[in-house]
Write a protein that holds these residues in place. Structure first.
Motif, PDB file in Angstrom:
ATOM      1  N   GLU A  92       0.835  -1.199   0.000  1.00 36.94           N
ATOM      2  CA  GLU A  92       0.000   0.000   0.000  1.00 36.94           C
ATOM      3  C   GLU A  92       0.870   1.249   0.000  1.00 36.94           C
ATOM      4  N   ARG A  93       1.831   1.290   0.896  1.00 28.28           N
ATOM      5  CA  ARG A  93       2.664   2.495   0.987  1.00 28.28           C
ATOM      6  C   ARG A  93       3.545   2.649  -0.253  1.00 28.28           C
ATOM      7  N   GLY A  94       4.060   1.516  -0.729  1.00 29.79           N
ATOM      8  CA  GLY A  94       5.018   1.603  -1.823  1.00 29.79           C
ATOM      9  C   GLY A  94       4.354   1.848  -3.173  1.00 29.79           C
ATOM     10  N   LEU A  95       3.228   1.208  -3.435  1.00 26.78           N
ATOM     11  CA  LEU A  95       2.690   1.242  -4.789  1.00 26.78           C
ATOM     12  C   LEU A  95       1.250   1.747  -4.876  1.00 26.78           C
ATOM     13  N   ILE A  96       0.350   1.073  -4.159  1.00 29.05           N
ATOM     14  CA  ILE A  96      -1.074   1.339  -4.368  1.00 29.05           C
ATOM     15  C   ILE A  96      -1.425   2.795  -4.093  1.00 29.05           C
ATOM     16  N   ARG A  97      -0.792   3.372  -3.078  1.00 26.78           N
ATOM     17  CA  ARG A  97      -1.033   4.762  -2.670  1.00 26.78           C
ATOM     18  C   ARG A  97      -0.986   5.716  -3.867  1.00 26.78           C
ATOM     19  N   HIS A  98      -0.088   5.393  -4.810  1.00 24.07           N
ATOM     20  CA  HIS A  98       0.073   6.308  -5.945  1.00 24.07           C
ATOM     21  C   HIS A  98      -1.044   6.171  -6.965  1.00 24.07           C
ATOM     22  N   LEU A  99      -1.869   5.179  -6.794  1.00 19.74           N
ATOM     23  CA  LEU A  99      -2.880   4.921  -7.813  1.00 19.74           C
ATOM     24  C   LEU A  99      -4.298   5.109  -7.291  1.00 19.74           C
ATOM     25  N   TYR A 100      -4.440   5.774  -6.139  1.00 20.20           N
ATOM     26  CA  TYR A 100      -5.793   5.977  -5.617  1.00 20.20           C
ATOM     27  C   TYR A 100      -6.633   6.752  -6.616  1.00 20.20           C
ATOM     28  N   GLY A 101      -7.869   6.316  -6.772  1.00 19.58           N
ATOM     29  CA  GLY A 101      -8.750   6.985  -7.721  1.00 19.58           C
ATOM     30  C   GLY A 101      -8.636   6.415  -9.118  1.00 19.58           C
ATOM     31  N   ARG A 102      -7.759   5.462  -9.307  1.00 17.35           N
ATOM     32  CA  ARG A 102      -7.640   4.828 -10.621  1.00 17.35           C
ATOM     33  C   ARG A 102      -7.777   3.321 -10.453  1.00 17.35           C
ATOM     34  N   PRO A 103      -8.990   2.857 -10.215  1.00 20.08           N
ATOM     35  CA  PRO A 103      -9.192   1.439  -9.846  1.00 20.08           C
ATOM     36  C   PRO A 103      -8.695   0.459 -10.906  1.00 20.08           C
ATOM     37  N   LEU A 104      -8.870   0.791 -12.189  1.00 18.00           N
ATOM     38  CA  LEU A 104      -8.447  -0.159 -13.221  1.00 18.00           C
ATOM     39  C   LEU A 104      -6.932  -0.341 -13.213  1.00 18.00           C
ATOM     40  N   GLU A 105      -6.219   0.790 -13.039  1.00 12.58           N
ATOM     41  CA  GLU A 105      -4.761   0.680 -12.970  1.00 12.58           C
ATOM     42  C   GLU A 105      -4.334  -0.095 -11.733  1.00 12.58           C
ATOM     43  N   THR A 106      -5.042   0.141 -10.634  1.00 15.43           N
ATOM     44  CA  THR A 106      -4.722  -0.597  -9.415  1.00 15.43           C
ATOM     45  C   THR A 106      -4.884  -2.088  -9.650  1.00 15.43           C
ATOM     46  N   LEU A 107      -5.944  -2.430 -10.333  1.00 17.88           N
ATOM     47  CA  LEU A 107      -6.204  -3.843 -10.634  1.00 17.88           C
ATOM     48  C   LEU A 107      -5.030  -4.456 -11.393  1.00 17.88           C
ATOM     49  N   LEU A 108      -4.604  -3.771 -12.454  1.00 16.48           N
ATOM     50  CA  LEU A 108      -3.510  -4.309 -13.270  1.00 16.48           C
ATOM     51  C   LEU A 108      -2.214  -4.381 -12.466  1.00 16.48           C
ATOM     52  N   MET A 109      -1.949  -3.304 -11.728  1.00 19.61           N
ATOM     53  CA  MET A 109      -0.696  -3.255 -10.984  1.00 19.61           C
ATOM     54  C   MET A 109      -0.633  -4.384  -9.955  1.00 19.61           C
TER      55      MET A 109
END
Lengths: 364, 519
Positions: free
Chosen positions: B306-323
């Motif tokens: 969460e701290r390293g990666l997901i945090r940067h993608l909040y509000g972009r659910p599709l990108e979060t899914l792929l990442m």
């Protein structure tokens, strides 16, 4: 957030360059089978392996185009496009199985080997007609298209969007994979179809068949690219982009969002089905593994790497990721999954507009 | 009724020590006087149904039984077989037996085991008598039945008694036996009745009634067992989906690596087991120890993600899914390289092994039962954590209104990380449970991730109650369809059903209402 991804066509000079590069690349591709015919010792000789693998990549590129059309332009992230691709492949696979005729191991005049093995007495009804090539090609589009129509209708009508749609489509391909693994489905169970002999009268394992299929794939690619360009440049395409960026607003403006999305989803599924239909004769096998959710999501990452919302980007992504895959799986097989996983992370974090974004100016 | 009264009287007789001793003494006469007399004595002992005769007959079988010149029969430890007191062993000689005596001995011991103090032995004996029905068993079985207290053995004895009674000429006894068999719920009893119907056509109506009763019970048991299997599958799904309900439902972060966190939890269990293997007193506690270990490991991995990666993608659910899908791939491959692609074995502790037989003959595997208990416990902990702790309060505040929460002094970033870590830790707990029933392999999680998402979508995103109901419904429906459609098609049907279901309720069973529903 997603508004910044609405990559409009790159400015004047970039667009022309892009077009020139594209034409050059297509010409280069078209040359490959010719170079393959050169004598072995020629410096320009291209091996059979290169031709067949490039032919395979071209069908992947068509799949990438299909995904980009739905995801990049209409915001429909389907994680089940591999299913449409595989269904197209199965349609043509059934035709190829029928063409084997009595040359199978069991030598049965009409039944494919696996049916003899499983004790079928006669061909199941849904196999009828697949001995005709045009019918098989038609089904390679019609089956994925109708599936997309049903699923899309149900999903878009009840306004299932975003990740929900992704999960549903993923479940769809997962369910299909499970179903196709069953022997009594009449599709060869987990072995699928293989041992194909010929297509349209030409034996499959010859270099002339290889180059014919190669050119057929290339033509399909150009056709699909042309079709997608028309769609995306039309008013319909503009509405799709608008739906992607602000679905509710478009709905309030009086557009029928459901039908727009449905159209593009079905079109995309049919293109994917055709790609699968050309993929199978080139690789010589189709089995339920093609339905695995991992395949679909891998195809999505091609588009993401290349740059979604750009048709050329999708092609670029499909070729570059697959080239990387082929190279890495021979050099360091253990590293490939790390690299692929890394691509997922890197692209989403650092390259939201993909490789193509590197070449064109960022939109304001 | 009359018969059971007789049995009762018989018990009363047997229970009187003095008279029992007399019986034993009478039965013993002639033992050792010659092969013929010995065999007769053994026969009498066998018919007596007195447990004290068991060690005696065993000793006789082993050739360690002796007799003093005075006629006292001695067990190998020099005690009087009748009184159990120490006796003078001077001049005692072994009692010899021949093949005929051996044969009689075997039968007598078999019947005597019906009253053995060892429950396992009694059950085995009852089953043996059931398989060899005969009129001569009736009084013995009645005697045994009268003193038996273990329900399972009682049931088997009743069955054996009925089977033997069916051989009798006495029509009343037969009817009684048929009625009694009708109260059993076993396929054996049904087979017995079907057999009896052929021999006794005049009793066909009574037999048919009994068979129908048995079939009804069997049906009920099947339903109960299916229900249990469904609940068991449901609790597995619940465990796997609870973490998702937190990360996806509460935070709106779609974590495709969730399945890999489950897998990490299972590997953590494996590692704890390997660490405990060397320390004998710790080994049985490996599984309970694995629970916090797996939670902490996956929670740490989750916080890092969460701290390293997901945090940067909040509000972009599709990108979060792929990442996160990519992260899952990397985790899977890393585990594959570190532990190998083959399955790792996690051994269930002894208290989780075996099958529990519930009243009504419903068989329940212990480890599945424990997983249901564990699933409920974890659910309660999650509910409590969200409802009653400071962390839960802050979490709800951030979900409801991030900016106001921040103004109130809540460190929203920290809450995000902790929430995600919490959800990931729950995945680890699911891994502990799955290690007990599934193969621990690098792709353990892939099999559950789609089902878990289905549970969350079906139950309603952001609702724990929905997750519970969704998981249990899916589990039970899946198991109910399985006998008719097979495991694979059942799964396909359920997936299709869910897709149709969300047509009616796009936001799931327990939809959030109001502002929170707008994503």
């Amino acid at each position: 957030m997603s508004a910044s991804l609405a990559a409009p066509a790159p400015g004047g000079f970039g667009r022309i360059t892009l077009r020139l590069v594209l034409i050059g690349a297509v010409l280069l591709l078209a040359l490959l089978p010719v170079l393959n015919r050169l004598p072995m010792d020629s410096a320009l000789h291209v091996s059979d392996f290169i031709v067949s693998i490039t032919g395979k990549w071209i069908t992947y590129a068509v799949l990438a185009l299909a995904i980009d059309l739905a995801w990049g332009y209409a915001g429909i992230l389907s994680l089940g496009h591999g299913a449409f691709f595989a269904l197209g492949g199965y349609a043509i696979g059934m035709h190829l199985m029928r063409l084997i005729g009595p040359r199978g191991v069991y030598g049965h005049p009409t039944l494919p080997d696996f049916m003899v093995f499983l004790g079928y007495q006669e061909l199941p009804w849904y196999w009828l007609g697949f001995d005709h090539f045009p019918f098989a090609v038609f089904m390679a589009m019609a089956v994925p298209g109708s599936l997309a129509l049903v699923v899309g209708f149900l999903a878009f009508r009840s306004r299932i969007t975003g990740v929900y749609l992704s999960i549903i489509t993923q479940a769809l391909t997962y369910a299909l994979m499970l179903a196709f693994f069953r022997n009594d489905m009449g599709f060869g169970g987990n072995n699928g179809f293989t041992d194909f002999k010929e297509l349209l009268g030409m034996p499959l394992n010859t270099s002339s068949a290889r180059s014919t299929l190669f050119y057929a794939s290339l033509i399909l690619l150009l056709g699909a690219l042309w079709l997608c360009t028309i769609v995306t440049r039309s008013k319909l395409g503009r509405v799709l982009v608008a739906i992607r960026d602000a679905e509710s607003r478009v709905r309030f403006l009086g557009y029928n969002v459901t039908n727009h999305k449905l159209f593009v989803f079905v079109l995309s599924a049919m293109i994917a089905g055709l790609a699968g239909a050309l993929y199978v004769p080139q690789v010589g096998i189709i089995n339920p593994g093609e339905f695995s959710p991992g395949n679909s999501i891998e195809a999505v990452i091609w588009v993401a790497v290349g740059g979604r919302g750009s048709l050329v980007g999708a092609l670029l992504g499909a070729f570059s990721v697959n080239a990387l895959k082929t190279w890495l799986t021979t050099v360091a097989p253990d590293l490939w999954l790390f690299a692929l996983g890394g691509l997922f992370v890197a692209v989403t974090l650092f390259l939201p507009r993909g490789l193509i974004g590197l070449f064109s100016k960022a939109p304001k | 009724m009359k018969r059971s009264l007789l049995g009762f009287l018989l018990v009363l007789l047997l229970a009187l020590p003095a008279s029992a001793q007399d019986h034993l003494a009478t039965a013993l006469t002639g033992l050792g006087d010659g092969f013929g007399q010995t065999a007769e004595a053994v026969e009498r002992l066998g018919a007596l149904g007195d447990p004290r005769a068991i060690p005696l007959l065993r000793a006789l079988q082993d050739g360690t039984l002796r007799r003093t010149p005075a006629g006292t029969v001695l067990l190998p430890d020099d005690t009087d077989a009748m009184t159990g007191a120490k006796a003078d062993a001077a001049g005692a000689e072994g009692v010899r037996i021949n093949n005929r005596v051996r044969q009689v001995l075997r039968g007598a011991l078999g019947r005597l085991q019906l009253v053995s103090p060892d429950a396992v032995e009694r059950l085995a004996a009852a089953e043996a008598v059931f398989r060899t029905p005969g009129l001569e068993n009736v009084p013995l079985l009645q005697a045994a039945l009268a003193r038996e207290t273990v329900p399972r053995i009682r049931a088997q004895l009743e069955l054996a008694l009925a089977a033997s009674q069916l051989r009798a000429d006495d029509p009343a006894g037969k009817r009684d036996a048929i009625a009694r068999l009708g109260t059993a719920a076993t396929t054996e009893a049904r087979a017995l009745l079907i057999e009896a119907r052929i021999v006794n056509p005049e009793l066909a109506t009574a037999i048919n009634v009994s068979i129908a009763a048995i079939e009804q019970r069997l049906q009920l048991r099947r339903i109960a067992e299916t229900l249990f299997q469904g609940l068991s599958l449901g609790s597995v799904l619940l465990l796997a989906a609870l973490g998702l309900a937190v990360t996806f439902g509460v935070m709106g972060v779609i974590n495709m690596a969730h399945g890999e966190f489950v897998m990490l939890g299972a590997y953590a269990t494996f590692m704890v087991q390997e660490l405990c293997r060397g320390i004998p007193w710790l080994a049985p506690w490996a599984l309970p120890l694995a629970v916090p270990a797996a939670f902490l490991l996956t929670a740490a991995a989750g916080a890092l993600l969460e701290r390293g990666l997901i945090r940067h993608l909040y509000g972009r659910p599709l990108e979060t899914l792929l990442m996160t899908f990519g992260v899952g791939m990397i985790l899977q491959q890393a585990v594959r390289l570190a532990f190998g692609a083959q399955n790792r074995e996690v051994i269930s502790p002894a208290w989780m092994q075996g099958t529990l037989l519930l009243p009504g003959g419903i068989a329940v595997t212990q480890n599945r039962l424990w997983i249901i208990v564990f699933g409920i416990a974890v659910l309660l902990v999650v509910v409590a954590a969200i409802r009653f702790t400071r962390f839960g309060l802050e979490m709800r505040a951030v979900v409801q209104n991030r900016r106001i929460a921040a103004t109130m002094g809540i460190r929203t970033g920290r809450v995000d990380a902790m929430t995600f870590a919490f959800g990931s830790g729950l995945a680890g707990l699911a891994g502990v449970a799955l290690s007990q029933i599934d193969n621990v392999s690098p792709n353990l999680g892939t099999g559950y991730i789609i089902d878990s998402f289905m549970v969350v979508v079906f139950g309603g995103v952001g609702s724990l109650a929905g997750t519970l109901v969704g998981a249990l419904t899916l589990g039970v429906v899946n198991k109910m369809l399985e006998p008719y459609a097979g495991a694979v098609l059942a799964k396909v049907f359920v997936l299709v059903a869910i897709m149709l279901f969300i047509q009616r309720r796009p936001r799931g069973l327990f939809a959030l209402k109001g502002r929170a529903a707008e994503s």
